[in-house]
Design an enzyme around this catalytic site. Structure first.
Site, short mmCIF file in Angstrom:
data_model
loop_
_atom_site.label_atom_id
_atom_site.label_comp_id
_atom_site.label_asym_id
_atom_site.label_seq_id
_atom_site.Cartn_x
_atom_site.Cartn_y
_atom_site.Cartn_z
N ARG A 152 38.31 39.23 20.22
CA ARG A 152 38.41 37.78 19.98
C ARG A 152 38.74 37.48 18.52
O ARG A 152 39.47 36.54 18.22
CB ARG A 152 37.09 37.12 20.41
CG ARG A 152 36.91 37.18 21.92
CD ARG A 152 35.65 36.49 22.39
NE ARG A 152 35.46 36.74 23.82
CZ ARG A 152 34.34 36.60 24.47
NH1 ARG A 152 33.28 36.21 23.82
NH2 ARG A 152 34.27 36.85 25.76
N GLU B 216 22.97 40.04 36.62
CA GLU B 216 24.26 39.35 36.59
C GLU B 216 25.28 40.08 37.46
O GLU B 216 25.96 41.00 37.01
CB GLU B 216 24.78 39.27 35.15
CG GLU B 216 26.12 38.56 35.03
CD GLU B 216 26.62 38.44 33.60
OE1 GLU B 216 27.79 38.08 33.41
OE2 GLU B 216 25.84 38.73 32.66
N LYS C 254 21.87 35.48 37.22
CA LYS C 254 23.01 34.93 36.47
C LYS C 254 24.29 35.19 37.27
O LYS C 254 24.96 36.21 37.08
CB LYS C 254 23.10 35.56 35.08
CG LYS C 254 24.26 35.00 34.24
CD LYS C 254 24.26 35.51 32.81
CE LYS C 254 25.47 34.97 32.05
NZ LYS C 254 25.47 35.35 30.63
N GLY D 213 32.39 32.61 33.01
CA GLY D 213 33.54 33.37 33.47
C GLY D 213 34.81 32.96 32.76
O GLY D 213 34.83 32.82 31.54
#
Length: 341
Positions: A33, A177, A219, A262
Site C-alpha cells: 500500500r 474470520e 468476523k 473486503g
C-alpha cells in the site's frame, strides 16, 4: 480457561455502539500500500503511520478494539510511549493477528490454507502478557468454478477452530474470520450459498473442538456479488441477504459479529452496515458491528502520503470515517453525511 474473563472481553468489544479497527496489515501488505501511495517501504515509515493512527484524537469514541500486527505491538511513538499503552488509555482494547498468512493447500489446486498453529500457545501467552486480550485468524475462501471444495472448507475451518480453542485456553477472545473473497464474477446468490456452507462447516468444527461460543467473535464477509459480476445488488439487497445468511448459520450464543470490509469502498461498507441496523435493529440475537481496515484507513493514508505536515489532516479523516461507521452501527448514517475534508 476463565470463561468470565472471555465473556467480559467479548462484551467490551461490542459495548457502546463502537467497532473494531483492523490495523493488522502484514509487513508485505503494508509495504504494498505504501508503494502505491509513493511512501518509502521502511520500518520507520510503518511506525510513523501507526503512530498517526493510534494518536488520532477521540478515536476511543468510535472504537472498542484495535487489531495489531506482531511488529506493531512492540512499537512506540517518537517519544517512546508504547502504542499498546496509548490504546488502553483511550479505552481501546488491544488485539493481535496471530495467523501467518496463507499457502497453497496440498491436493487442492487454486485453494489456500492458513498457517500459524505451530507454536501458537507460546505466542498467545506472550501476547497476553503484553496486554492483548483478543486475537484474529483469517481463512481465505475463493469462489470459482468447482471451488471451494468440501475438503478445503473442512481444512480451513478446522484450523480456525483449533486456533480458537488455543486462544480461549490463553484467556484471549478469538476472532474467527472465514473470509469469502469478493474476487470473481459470481452473483449475490452464489456468495450467499458459499458463505452459508462455510459458516455451517465452521460452527461444526467449533463445536467439535469444544470452543465456547460465548467467548468468541465472528468476523465474516458481507453477502456481495463478485467484483467483476455483471449482476449488481442494491444496499438493501446486500443487507437483507447478509442478515438472512447469518440467521440461518450463526448460533445465538455468539455474542457479536464484526464485519470485514473486503473489497468494498468505505462508503459502500458503511452504507451496508447502516442498512442492516435500520432494518433489523433490536431483532437479532447477536450484536452487529464493523471491523474494517481499508474502509477506515485508506482515505487517511491517501492524505498522509508519508509527510509529517499531513498528519493532522489524515487523523481528521481517520476519525471522520470511524465516526461514520459508528453512526452506521446505530442505524443513523445517511449518504448526506459524506463530505470532503
Amino acid at each position: 480457561m476463565d470463561i468470565k474473563e472471555l465473556t467480559d472481553t467479548a462484551a467490551k468489544l461490542f459495548a457502546g455502539n463502537k467497532g473494531l479497527l483492523a490495523m493488522d496489515e502484514s509487513t508485505t501488505t503494508c509495504n504494498k500500500r505504501f508503494k502505491s501511495a509513493g511512501i518509502p517501504q521502511t520500518i520507520e515509515y510503518r511506525r510513523a503511520y501507526r503512530e498517526l493512527i493510534v494518536t488520532t484524537p477521540g478515536l476511543g469514541d468510535c472504537l472498542s478494539g484495535a487489531i495489531l500486527y506482531d511488529e506493531t505491538i512492540y512499537q512506540a511513538t517518537k517519544d517512546g510511549k508504547l502504542f499498546i499503552d496509548i490504546l488502553k488509555e483511550a479505552g481501546i482494547l488491544p488485539g493481535i493477528k496471530v495467523d501467518e498468512g496463507t499457502i497453497d493447500l496440498a491436493g487442492f489446486p487454486r485453494e489456500k490454507i492458513t498457517k500459524g498453529l505451530d507454536g501458537l500457545p507460546e505466542r498467545l501467552a506472550k501476547y497476553y502478557k503484553l496486554g492483548a486480550r483478543f486475537a484474529k485468524w483469517r481463512a481465505v475462501i475463493t469462489i470459482n468454478e468447482h471451488i471451494p471444495t468440501r475438503g478445503s472448507l473442512e481444512a480451513n475451518m478446522h484450523a480456525l477452530a483449533r486456533y480458537a480453542a488455543m486462544c480461549q485456553e490463553a484467556n484471549i477472545v478469538p476472532i474467527v474470520e472465514p473470509e469469502v473473497l469478493m474476487d470473481g464474477a459470481h452473483d449475490l446468490k452464489k456468495c450467499f450459498d458459499v458463505t452459508q456452507k462455510t459458516l455451517h462447516v465452521l460452527f461444526d468444527q467449533l463445536f467439535a473442538q469444544n470452543v465456547n461460543l460465548h467467548g468468541l467473535v465472528l468476523k465474516p464477509n458481507m453477502i456481495l456479488p463478485g467484483l467483476s459480476s455483471t449482476k449488481k445488488a442494491s444496499i438493501d439487497q446486500v443487507a437483507e441477504a447478509t442478515v438472512t445468511c447469518l440467521l440461518q448459520s450463526v448460533p445465538a450464543a455468539v455474542p457479536g459479529i464484526a464485519f470485514l470490509s473486503g473489497g468494498q469502498t468505505p462508503q459502500e461498507a458503511t452504507a451496508h452496515l447502516n442498512a442492516m441496523h435500520v432494518k433489523y435493529k433490536g431483532k437479532l440475537p447477536w450484536a452487529l458491528t464493523f471491523s474494517f481496515a481499508r474502509a477506515i484507513q485508506q482515505p487517511a493514508l491517501d492524505i498522509w502520503k508519508g509527510n509529517d505536515e499531513n498528519v493532522k489532516a489524515a487523523q481528521k479523516m481517520l476519525y471522520y470515517r470511524a465516526s461514520l461507521d459508528d453512526a452506521a452501527r446505530r442505524g443513523e448514517y445517511n449518504k448526506s453525511m459524506e463530505k470532503s475534508l
